[in-house]
Design a protein around this motif. Structure first.
Motif: not given
Lengths: 324, 78, 293
Positions: B8-12, B41-42, B46-47, B67-72
């Motif tokens: 849903p959003l970028p983070g870990l 996590e951003a 935590f989401f 590390t991930v991007d949004a929509d990955q």
């Protein structure tokens, strides 16, 4: 009025340069982290560069407009859409009454900025409309925006169809790697030559435990000079302890072995050394960096850092805009 | 039919609610619509990463700590 | 050590840090505050603000209006005009704060910490042991006998770092390890040689033993005593803790809630460092303004 339908992630009202003049009472300036993108958003809609706008972090808000106006979205790519219809960033756009603006998650960069013609008209606190979320000061009721709130907007007149040319926008990286300028000092003489070399040659990873108060970095060990060990005991027991002193904004604050860059909502003083300081001209990069990305530091002189800030300020003006 | 669960959003990205806990889901587990399969996590928060449809968790495309991007794409459901 | 020549250290493109020495010494804070007040008076073009701390002064400037070298030059000139720290005289307000010593709230907070986090000697008893006092009544008498100097504000907006002006009332205490996760709003605490008051409920590491019912932080910014700020204190103010009974504490708390609490503030005094130092040597304070930790 603009009604908040979805708040996004700690979306907050900020103005630039923020709450200045209260550092000796412990107030940080707050304000937008990427003031380059922020100022352009305002200039696009005919506002003063520092007028109050919204900072969106990683996940943008959904907003309902009850009147016609002109808006602009800059900074991180959050794919803004009006009533589901995508529209380009970095340009002024007409909004009709009863339209809904939605921003998604950041695809590139970390923070997007929404400016509205006239700017937000929330009450000033200590000379600024900026939100200091942690202490509940400024913004609306002291905090980031919440679903259901009405955001007051001042009277303004914007012109749709203006654009910031590509070459004047900040270069928001897509390769997860940033080069951040730093100035040496105030406490660089506490770090030994090997430690300095390690700091400037390593890739530092931005921790997810970073927010508008501080950016935590993960990387190699720090090593110290004699000064860090041979000191009166009122400094504290760790090598990075010093008698409590004032922190400059942008300080690379060494809490034990963990460097934390003190950013817009950071503390004004404390008992750790600050071997390096990130100058204001590099703050936009911090605002756009994302957790897990790598930061490299490049040493610049104070004079060069000041020149860079001046160049950014000179860009963020109406004369740079062109017709879309 | 394969359905992807997106970040849903970028983070870990984390597969576990805390470092010592068991993962939310193993490959092969059933997943209900709206169920949490991991966290992102951003900004010290935590989401949840939630499946929008029910299915069986075929495989994770992102690993714990990535590390991930949004929509990955985080995982595939079957 | 007090530096012969203060050290001017650059800190990014907009700040300068001036260090006067590397020890906890009231004289160094007087110099920092004297320089801050001289700078405010001189209204040097391009100097936005200053923030004094124990032994240093942070200067925030606008580089499009003044260069780094000129800021250094201006502050060296101002420092020269101050003369010796003995000559410094500062506007200093004196706040009388009603204080309930050995109150039930800090006691409950310490008990909660002992039950959930780590066992420790209760904070007032620890202070008695560490400072060779007779009992907790002795602690109350000694702590409330001195005026406290607001050396600086920070950590949280409006949180004062205080130093006892009467050398006989200087107590020391270790900090909590690990820190508390919570502290009652208005708690009075001591860590190292510094005292403080918690403006809001926050985590904390100071030993706590008293509580004041009157706000020192007001996000509405509407209380007259705050003079438009959100914080009650400024560096260079003085505080006197006035021991009160539970009944007086409750009355003050009600008055605060009803918006009719009247702060007792003395605003007509100046703090003269020379007079202070003379007095310290008279009362037998060893080593003048030196603070041991």
């Amino acid at each position: 009025m603009i009604k908040v339908l979805k708040a996004g992630l700690e979306t907050s009202i900020q103005d630039y340069p923020g709450r200045i003049g209260y550092w000796n009472q412990g107030f940080p300036p707050s304000g937008p982290m990427d003031s380059w993108s922020f100022r352009f958003a305002n200039v696009l809609v005919g506002n003063q560069p520092g007028a109050a706008g919204l900072e969106c972090q990683f996940l943008g808000p959904t907003l309902f407009f009850d009147a016609d106006t002109v808006i602009a979205v800059t900074g991180a790519d959050m794919r803004p859409a009006l009533d589901g219809e995508p529209f380009p960033m970095w340009q002024s756009v007409a909004v009709r009454a009863r339209q809904t603006l939605a921003l998604g998650a950041a695809r590139v960069g970390g923070r997007a900025y929404i400016a509205v013609a006239g700017g937000f008209a929330n009450e000033e606190r200590l000379g600024s409309r900026s939100t200091f979320n942690k202490a509940g000061v400024g913004g609306i009721d002291g905090h980031s925006i919440k679903a259901g709130q009405d955001l007051p907007v001042a009277e303004g007149r914007g012109t749709p169809g203006l654009l910031v040319p590509n070459e004047h926008r900040p270069d928001i990286r897509t390769d997860r790697t940033w080069t951040i300028e730093v100035c040496a000092g105030p406490n660089d003489d506490w770090i030994d030559d090997a430690g300095k070399k390690r700091f400037l040659s390593s890739a530092w990873t931005l921790s997810a435990k970073s927010d508008r108060t501080g950016f935590r970095l993960q990387g190699p060990e720090w090593t110290f000079t004699e000064k860090a060990y041979n000191k009166p005991k009122e400094h504290g027991s760790l090598p990075s302890n010093i008698i409590d002193h004032g922190y400059p904004l942008g300080a690379i604050n060494l809490a034990g072995q963990t460097p934390i860059i003190l950013v817009n909502d950071g503390p004004s003083m404390g008992g750790f050394i600050n071997p390096y300081t990130v100058p204001s001209a590099a703050f936009w990069k911090l605002g756009q960096a994302r957790p897990g990305e790598h930061l490299h530091f490049r040493l610049v002189s104070v004079a060069e850092a000041q020149r860079m800030a001046k160049q950014i300020a000179e860009r963020c003006v109406r004369e740079i805009l062109v017709n879309a | 039919m394969v359905k992807q669960v997106l970040a849903p959003l970028p983070g870990l990205f984390y597969r576990k609610p805390s470092p010592d806990a068991a993962p939310f889901k193993q490959e092969g587990d059933p997943v209900a619509a709206g169920e949490t399969i991991g966290l992102i996590e951003a900004m010290k928060s935590f989401f949840p990463v939630e499946a929008d449809v029910a299915g069986t968790l075929a495989r994770f495309l992102a690993q714990d700590g990535d590390t991930v991007d949004a929509d990955q794409a985080i995982a595939e459901l079957e | 050590m007090i530096y012969e020549q203060p050290k001017c250290l650059p800190a990014g493109d907009r700040y300068l840090l001036i260090e006067f020495g590397n020890e906890m010494n009231l004289d160094l804070n007087f110099t920092a505050q004297g320089l801050a007040s001289a700078a405010a008076e001189a209204k040097v073009k391009g100097v936005i603000e200053t923030a004094p701390c124990f032994a240093s002064l942070l200067v925030h400037y606008e580089p499009t209006l003044i260069g780094y070298d000129d800021v250094v030059r201006e502050f060296s000139r101002l420092l020269g005009s101050l003369g010796s720290s003995d000559d410094i005289e500062l506007e200093s307000r004196l706040f009388y704060l009603p204080t309930l010593y050995l109150d039930p709230w800090t006691k409950a907070c310490v008990e909660d910490y002992c039950a959930k986090i780590a066992r420790k000697v209760p904070d007032p008893e620890l202070l008695v042991q560490q400072n060779g006092l007779k009992d907790t009544n002795h602690l109350v008498r000694l702590h409330s006998s001195s005026e406290y100097w607001v050396a600086s504000l920070g950590f949280w907006p409006g949180l004062p770092f205080l130093m006892a002006l009467d050398p006989r009332a200087r107590l020391t205490a270790p900090k909590y390890n690990p820190p508390r996760t919570d502290t009652p709003e208005g708690a009075v605490g001591l860590g190292g040689a510094a005292n403080s008051i918690y403006p809001v409920a926050t985590p904390g590491g100071y030993q706590i033993f008293a509580r004041t019912p009157v706000p020192i932080w007001d996000p509405t910014g509407k209380r007259p005593a705050f003079e438009g700020s959100l914080c009650l204190f400024r560096p260079g103010d003085r505080i006197k803790f006035v021991p009160v009974s539970r009944e007086e504490y409750d009355d003050a708390e009600v008055a605060v809630k009803e918006g009719c609490y009247d702060y007792t503030i003395v605003e007509y005094q100046k703090f003269a460092v020379r007079n202070y130092n003379n007095w310290v040597s008279k009362v037998g304070g060893a080593n003048n303004a030196r603070v041991s930790t």
